[in-house]
Write an enzyme that holds these catalytic residues in place. Structure first.
Site, mmCIF file in Angstrom:
data_model
loop_
_atom_site.group_PDB
_atom_site.id
_atom_site.type_symbol
_atom_site.label_atom_id
_atom_site.label_comp_id
_atom_site.label_asym_id
_atom_site.label_seq_id
_atom_site.Cartn_x
_atom_site.Cartn_y
_atom_site.Cartn_z
ATOM 1 N N GLY A 11 0.845 -1.199 0.000
ATOM 2 C CA GLY A 11 0.000 0.000 0.000
ATOM 3 C C GLY A 11 0.880 1.249 0.000
ATOM 4 O O GLY A 11 2.114 1.144 0.014
ATOM 5 N N GLN A 12 0.260 2.417 -0.011
ATOM 6 C CA GLN A 12 1.029 3.673 -0.051
ATOM 7 C C GLN A 12 1.990 3.773 1.122
ATOM 8 O O GLN A 12 3.186 4.004 0.953
ATOM 9 C CB GLN A 12 0.087 4.873 0.026
ATOM 10 C CG GLN A 12 -0.899 5.007 -1.090
ATOM 11 C CD GLN A 12 -1.490 6.400 -1.062
ATOM 12 O OE1 GLN A 12 -0.869 7.349 -1.538
ATOM 13 N NE2 GLN A 12 -2.672 6.535 -0.512
ATOM 14 N N ASP A 38 -3.192 -12.649 3.783
ATOM 15 C CA ASP A 38 -4.519 -12.028 3.718
ATOM 16 C C ASP A 38 -5.006 -11.919 5.167
ATOM 17 O O ASP A 38 -5.225 -12.947 5.830
ATOM 18 C CB ASP A 38 -5.448 -12.922 2.878
ATOM 19 C CG ASP A 38 -6.869 -12.368 2.808
ATOM 20 O OD1 ASP A 38 -7.227 -11.508 3.640
ATOM 21 O OD2 ASP A 38 -7.612 -12.803 1.915
ATOM 22 N N ALA A 62 -5.495 -1.976 5.038
ATOM 23 C CA ALA A 62 -6.801 -1.362 5.301
ATOM 24 C C ALA A 62 -7.683 -1.579 4.081
ATOM 25 O O ALA A 62 -7.177 -1.770 2.972
ATOM 26 C CB ALA A 62 -6.662 0.142 5.567
ATOM 27 N N THR A 64 -9.582 0.653 1.999
ATOM 28 C CA THR A 64 -9.585 2.122 1.878
ATOM 29 C C THR A 64 -10.504 2.653 0.769
ATOM 30 O O THR A 64 -10.495 3.849 0.506
ATOM 31 C CB THR A 64 -8.151 2.647 1.621
ATOM 32 O OG1 THR A 64 -7.596 1.940 0.515
ATOM 33 C CG2 THR A 64 -7.260 2.471 2.830
ATOM 34 N N TYR A 127 -16.733 3.243 5.999
ATOM 35 C CA TYR A 127 -15.271 3.213 6.150
ATOM 36 C C TYR A 127 -14.865 3.792 7.512
ATOM 37 O O TYR A 127 -14.135 3.157 8.279
ATOM 38 C CB TYR A 127 -14.622 4.005 5.000
ATOM 39 C CG TYR A 127 -13.150 4.302 5.193
ATOM 40 C CD1 TYR A 127 -12.188 3.304 5.080
ATOM 41 C CD2 TYR A 127 -12.714 5.600 5.477
ATOM 42 C CE1 TYR A 127 -10.835 3.585 5.248
ATOM 43 C CE2 TYR A 127 -11.370 5.886 5.657
ATOM 44 C CZ TYR A 127 -10.434 4.877 5.539
ATOM 45 O OH TYR A 127 -9.095 5.157 5.718
ATOM 46 N N LYS A 131 -13.211 1.782 10.707
ATOM 47 C CA LYS A 131 -11.886 2.188 11.199
ATOM 48 C C LYS A 131 -11.966 2.513 12.698
ATOM 49 O O LYS A 131 -11.063 2.179 13.460
ATOM 50 C CB LYS A 131 -11.369 3.405 10.425
ATOM 51 C CG LYS A 131 -10.998 3.136 8.977
ATOM 52 C CD LYS A 131 -9.810 2.204 8.790
ATOM 53 C CE LYS A 131 -8.502 2.809 9.216
ATOM 54 N NZ LYS A 131 -7.364 1.875 8.928
ATOM 55 N N TRP A 152 -5.846 12.418 4.261
ATOM 56 C CA TRP A 152 -5.508 12.785 2.875
ATOM 57 C C TRP A 152 -4.124 12.258 2.475
ATOM 58 O O TRP A 152 -3.262 13.026 1.998
ATOM 59 C CB TRP A 152 -5.555 14.298 2.709
ATOM 60 C CG TRP A 152 -6.864 14.962 2.987
ATOM 61 C CD1 TRP A 152 -7.887 14.516 3.755
ATOM 62 C CD2 TRP A 152 -7.297 16.240 2.478
ATOM 63 N NE1 TRP A 152 -8.924 15.422 3.762
ATOM 64 C CE2 TRP A 152 -8.574 16.496 2.985
ATOM 65 C CE3 TRP A 152 -6.714 17.195 1.657
ATOM 66 C CZ2 TRP A 152 -9.287 17.662 2.700
ATOM 67 C CZ3 TRP A 152 -7.416 18.358 1.374
ATOM 68 C CH2 TRP A 152 -8.694 18.578 1.884
HETATM 69 N N1 LIG Z 1 -5.391 6.945 1.743
HETATM 70 C C1 LIG Z 1 -5.830 7.932 2.509
HETATM 71 O O1 LIG Z 1 -6.172 9.034 2.045
HETATM 72 C C2 LIG Z 1 -5.922 7.745 4.004
HETATM 73 C C3 LIG Z 1 -6.418 8.803 4.778
HETATM 74 C C4 LIG Z 1 -6.489 8.637 6.158
HETATM 75 C C5 LIG Z 1 -6.082 7.445 6.738
HETATM 76 N N2 LIG Z 1 -5.629 6.434 5.957
HETATM 77 C C6 LIG Z 1 -5.218 5.177 6.611
HETATM 78 O O2 LIG Z 1 -3.817 5.051 6.432
HETATM 79 C C7 LIG Z 1 -3.467 3.664 6.356
HETATM 80 C C8 LIG Z 1 -2.617 3.435 5.115
HETATM 81 O O3 LIG Z 1 -3.406 3.807 3.994
HETATM 82 P P1 LIG Z 1 -2.888 3.646 2.506
HETATM 83 O O4 LIG Z 1 -3.339 4.829 1.756
HETATM 84 O O5 LIG Z 1 -1.452 3.252 2.526
HETATM 85 O O6 LIG Z 1 -3.786 2.412 2.041
HETATM 86 P P2 LIG Z 1 -3.649 1.586 0.706
HETATM 87 O O7 LIG Z 1 -2.684 2.198 -0.220
HETATM 88 O O8 LIG Z 1 -5.049 1.281 0.256
HETATM 89 O O9 LIG Z 1 -2.983 0.230 1.245
HETATM 90 C C9 LIG Z 1 -3.683 -0.699 1.970
HETATM 91 C C10 LIG Z 1 -3.041 -2.030 1.675
HETATM 92 O O10 LIG Z 1 -3.780 -3.048 2.360
HETATM 93 C C11 LIG Z 1 -3.883 -4.133 1.472
HETATM 94 N N3 LIG Z 1 -4.985 -5.008 1.829
HETATM 95 C C12 LIG Z 1 -6.301 -4.832 1.594
HETATM 96 N N4 LIG Z 1 -6.988 -5.887 2.035
HETATM 97 C C13 LIG Z 1 -6.086 -6.748 2.566
HETATM 98 C C14 LIG Z 1 -6.172 -8.014 3.164
HETATM 99 N N5 LIG Z 1 -7.338 -8.649 3.309
HETATM 100 N N6 LIG Z 1 -5.041 -8.611 3.602
HETATM 101 C C15 LIG Z 1 -3.839 -8.005 3.446
HETATM 102 N N7 LIG Z 1 -3.687 -6.813 2.866
HETATM 103 C C16 LIG Z 1 -4.805 -6.184 2.433
HETATM 104 C C17 LIG Z 1 -4.097 -3.488 0.113
HETATM 105 O O11 LIG Z 1 -3.864 -4.416 -0.928
HETATM 106 P P3 LIG Z 1 -4.560 -4.162 -2.353
HETATM 107 O O12 LIG Z 1 -4.232 -2.747 -2.754
HETATM 108 O O13 LIG Z 1 -3.941 -5.199 -3.218
HETATM 109 O O14 LIG Z 1 -6.021 -4.340 -2.101
HETATM 110 C C18 LIG Z 1 -3.064 -2.384 0.172
HETATM 111 O O15 LIG Z 1 -1.799 -2.836 -0.237
HETATM 112 C C19 LIG Z 1 -4.777 2.885 6.370
HETATM 113 O O16 LIG Z 1 -5.012 2.437 7.670
HETATM 114 C C20 LIG Z 1 -5.817 3.919 6.001
HETATM 115 O O17 LIG Z 1 -7.079 3.621 6.552
HETATM 116 C C21 LIG Z 1 -5.522 6.550 4.601
#
Ligand SMILES: NC(=O)c1ccc[n+]([C@@H]2O[C@H](COP(=O)([O-])OP(=O)(O)OC[C@H]3O[C@@H](n4cnc5c(N)ncnc54)[C@H](OP(=O)(O)O)[C@@H]3O)[C@@H](O)[C@H]2O)c1
Length: 289
Positions: A11-12, A38, A62, A64, A127, A131, A152
């Site tokens: 993920g990011q 998973d 997550a 997301t 969502y 969370k 963000w």
């Molecule tokens: N993005 C935002 O704007 C934002 C804002 C506020 C808070 N956050 C929080 O910050 C954290 C990091 O966010 P991020 O943007 O890095 O999220 P992200 O890029 O969506 O990465 C989440 C990762 O979790 C993986 N995943 C999903 N389902 C899974 C499962 N069942 N088992 C194992 N891995 C799984 C996804 O894989 P796939 O991509 O292959 O599905 C992805 O690699 C999260 O907790 C998110 O809620 C994010």
């Protein structure tokens, strides 16, 4: 050497942590991705956590997809809440500390001043709800857990608002972007630095791991409109950007109108400085170019 397990390395945030770990010599870090673990497979999850004597577990997984979650509540709940509780429980059994990431979407967005960690939560979306449940279940299952709420998030890795605006700005002559939702963009590289700093400094310096909820975003405030203007300006993309209201861009999941986070606590406890969002945007864009 501190043993660390990072779950969700593709993920990011996970990808940023992985890149930064390459330069560290004091941590031995194991990474898992959806392909290798998973988190909805509880047996696999607990076995992975118990496989080594980990001292720290960082959960970057997550669900997301904020809008899709409205129609996939069960799956969102499994990933954002049930798996997080299990991570907490298993980590507790092996004496590991957990660092978990949550979101500004746990708030309803009706504040007019930055949200502190103890502000009343009131998620407006599935969502946000899942969370928040994850935060609560984690802290109940493992009191040695640290929850960092961020907002963000963007990065050079994965899909995000920055990449979408660059693509749309190159394709179109004019874009309508929401100006009545205000928050703070956060570069995932900065959050990754903070998470690694918390682990590295635990027991080494005058700083030690203090469990609980923390807020982290970049410094400053912006609307999605301001954020877009900055992205396009820095990328020299000459697309006209028109400010629009939330009501003109309806989405299945409502977003908070105001979700600026107060970061006084994390700065004081972990002795960190947080970059201004425009400066961090420069850093990320230069990596993307
Ligand atoms: N993005 C935002 O704007 C934002 C804002 C506020 C808070 N956050 C929080 O910050 C954290 C990091 O966010 P991020 O943007 O890095 O999220 P992200 O890029 O969506 O990465 C989440 C990762 O979790 C993986 N995943 C999903 N389902 C899974 C499962 N069942 N088992 C194992 N891995 C799984 C996804 O894989 P796939 O991509 O292959 O599905 C992805 O690699 C999260 O907790 C998110 O809620 C994010």
């Amino acid at each position: 050497m501190k043993q660390v397990l990072v779950i969700g390395s593709e993920g990011q945030l996970g990808a940023e942590i992985k890149v930064k770990c390459k330069k560290l010599t004091d941590l031995q870090v194991t990474f898992t991705s959806l392909e290798t673990l998973d988190v909805t497979n509880i047996e696999q999850l607990t076995a992975t956590i118990k496989a080594k004597q980990y001292s720290y577990i960082v959960n970057c997984t997550a669900y997301t997809a904020v809008d899709k979650a409205e129609s996939e509540k069960d799956l969102a709940n499994k990933i954002n809440a049930l798996a997080v509780e299990k991570i907490g429980e298993t980590a507790n059994n092996i004496g590991a500390k957990v660092i978990h990431v949550s979101t500004d979407y746990v708030f309803d967005g009706k504040n007019h001043f930055p949200y502190k960690e103890d502000a009343t939560t009131c998620p407006q979306s599935v969502y946000g709800e899942t969370k928040l449940t994850g935060e609560r279940q984690l802290l109940a299952a493992n009191p040695e857990s640290l929850v960092i709420r961020t907002s963000w998030l963007y990065s050079a890795h994965g899909n995000n608002f920055v990449k979408t605006m660059i693509r749309l700005g190159q394709e179109r002559e004019e874009l309508g972007v929401i100006f009545d939702q205000v928050g703070t963009p956060t570069y995932a590289g900065d959050l990754a630095d903070t998470i690694l700093h918390i682990i590295e400094s635990d027991n080494n310096q005058s700083i030690s791991f203090a469990p609980g909820i923390y807020h982290y975003s970049n410094e400053g405030v912006a609307s999605w409109y301001d954020f877009t203007l900055a992205i396009l300006e820095k990328m020299n993309i000459s697309c006209k950007v028109k400010p629009i209201e939330t009501k003109d861009y309806p989405t299945p999941a409502p977003r908070p109108h105001y979700s600026v986070l107060n970061k006084v606590k994390i700065k004081a406890v972990y002795n960190i400085e947080i970059p201004y969002w425009r400066d961090s945007l420069d850093v990320c864009l230069s990596k993307m170019k």
